[in-house]
Enzyme design. Structure first.
Site, PDB file in Angstrom:
ATOM      1  NE  ARG A  57      -1.552  -2.366   2.777  1.00 28.46           N
ATOM      2  CZ  ARG A  57      -1.648  -3.644   2.378  1.00 28.46           C
ATOM      3  NH1 ARG A  57      -2.698  -4.039   1.733  1.00 28.46           N
ATOM      4  NH2 ARG A  57      -0.705  -4.517   2.655  1.00 28.46           N
ATOM      5  CB  THR A  58       3.439   2.560   2.321  1.00 28.28           C
ATOM      6  OG1 THR A  58       2.659   2.076   3.420  1.00 28.28           O
ATOM      7  CG2 THR A  58       4.011   3.911   2.656  1.00 28.28           C
ATOM      8  CE  LYS A  87      27.383  -2.984  -4.996  1.00 26.30           C
ATOM      9  NZ  LYS A  87      27.476  -1.841  -5.917  1.00 26.30           N
ATOM     10  NE  ARG A 108       7.025   0.539   5.067  1.00 26.34           N
ATOM     11  CZ  ARG A 108       5.803   0.028   4.964  1.00 26.34           C
ATOM     12  NH1 ARG A 108       5.629  -1.228   4.629  1.00 26.34           N
ATOM     13  NH2 ARG A 108       4.753   0.793   5.180  1.00 26.34           N
ATOM     14  CG  HIS A 136       3.390   3.841   8.564  1.00 27.23           C
ATOM     15  ND1 HIS A 136       3.549   4.725   7.515  1.00 27.23           N
ATOM     16  CD2 HIS A 136       2.979   2.676   8.001  1.00 27.23           C
ATOM     17  CE1 HIS A 136       3.260   4.101   6.382  1.00 27.23           C
ATOM     18  NE2 HIS A 136       2.912   2.864   6.644  1.00 27.23           N
TER      19      HIS A 136
HETATM   20  N1   CP Z   1      -0.371  -0.163   5.897  1.00 25.45           N
HETATM   21  C1   CP Z   1       0.839  -0.358   5.312  1.00 25.45           C
HETATM   22  O1   CP Z   1       1.826   0.290   5.663  1.00 25.45           O
HETATM   23  O2   CP Z   1       0.831  -1.298   4.346  1.00 25.45           O
HETATM   24  P1   CP Z   1       2.116  -1.753   3.507  1.00 25.45           P
HETATM   25  O3   CP Z   1       3.050  -2.443   4.468  1.00 25.45           O
HETATM   26  O4   CP Z   1       1.585  -2.671   2.447  1.00 25.45           O
HETATM   27  O5   CP Z   1       2.747  -0.524   2.938  1.00 25.45           O
END
Ligand code: CP
Length: 308
Positions: A57-58, A87, A108, A136
């Site tokens: 999603r993100t 590396k 991320r 998040h």
């Molecule tokens: N909700 C969320 O962060 O989903 P993903 O891990 O798929 O990005």
């Protein structure tokens, strides 16, 4: 840390003022209603997505958001394996390099605090797309947007956070945002092994937000407007025995729906494993797929706010 300036970073929910949150929600509404007005807004700008942990999603909603605003995207999935991190390159060096190629970096990472480290060396805005069990914040933006869209209010909302609260970065970020609104009450429903951390409870106390800690989900369901389910995050456990003990403690099924208020909503950041039965999906209170869709519009609003 403000997001007012063009070079602001988005690292944690605490940095958003209520005014900026309301502005982003209003902008996301506009984008949803009249998407053609925003086409081409970010033409010539490039977003880099650096993902050291898996995502559906993100990653894809940020890419879609950038593309729909007329910008371009580049990036690396599984950056631990497919970038020069394999590396031995440090996160800081990678970010120094990528910030020379892109106008914004969406990061991320598996380590809490990684986004802050990246922001310290980046010459372009860094957006925290999840840093281990830390935060998040853009998930929290879409969660807040969903609550407002579904319930037509945020002030006065009653929210149950359920599941892996110790490792749940989405729960942490959303709770920080909710603390900026009036008359909010929060229930933390979790086994003791994954209870909400003390720092966030202290934050709620400091902001006079009442909270309750319990293991009894059935008792809480009739009390709340929002049930926010989360997955028990297997990847965060070092001890498999603890994971096995807590993994299936809570499950929403048809019986749970009967206990919920008629106008309550069921949210989940997704992915789910078995904490929401598929039979629940057809109930109008199951908001999680609409919630994921809202990620596109609020991330468009955020990118527009940061880059124009
Ligand atoms: N909700 C969320 O962060 O989903 P993903 O891990 O798929 O990005």
């Amino acid at each position: 840390m403000a997001i007012i300036s063009k070079l602001g970073h988005v690292i944690e929910s605490q940095q958003f003022s209520r005014a900026v949150l309301e502005e982003l929600i209003a902008r996301a509404d506009e984008i949803k209603r009249e998407p053609h007005r925003f086409m081409g807004r970010l033409a010539g700008q490039v977003m880099a997505a650096l993902f050291y942990e898996p995502s559906t999603r993100t990653r894809l909603s940020f890419e879609a958001a950038m593309l729909r605003l007329g910008g371009q995207t580049m990036g690396t999935d599984n950056a631990r394996e497919f970038s020069s991190a394999a590396k031995g390159e440090t996160l800081e060096d990678t970010v120094r390099i990528v910030s020379g190629y892109a106008d914004v970096i969406v990061l991320r990472h598996n380590e809490e605090g990684a986004a802050k480290r990246a922001a310290a060396v980046s010459t372009v805005p860094v957006i925290n797309a999840g840093d281990g069990p830390g935060q998040h914040p853009t998930q929290a933006l879409l969660d807040l947007y969903t609550i407002r869209a579904e319930l037509s209010k945020i002030d006065g909302v009653r929210v149950a956070m359920v599941g892996d609260l110790a490792n749940g970065r989405t729960v942490r970020s959303l709770t920080y945002l909710l603390s900026k609104f009036e008359d909010v009450k929060v229930w933390f429903v979790a086994p003791p092994e994954v209870a909400m951390r003390d720092d966030l409870k202290a934050h709620l106390d400091e902001h006079q937000v009442p909270w309750v800690e319990t293991q009894d989900l059935d008792a809480v369901l009739p009390e709340v407007d929002v049930v926010y389910m989360t997955r028990i995050q297997k990847e965060r456990f070092t001890d498999p025995e603890t994971y096995n003990r807590v993994k299936s403690v809570y499950r929403i099924d048809k019986g749970s729906l009967e206990r919920m208020r008629k106008y309550a909503i069921l949210m989940h950041p997704l992915p789910r494993v078995d904490e929401i039965a598929p039979e629940v999906d057809e109930d109008p209170r199951a908001a999680y797929f609409r919630q994921a869709r809202n990620g596109l519009h609020i991330r468009m609003a955020l990118l527009d706010r940061l880059l124009t």
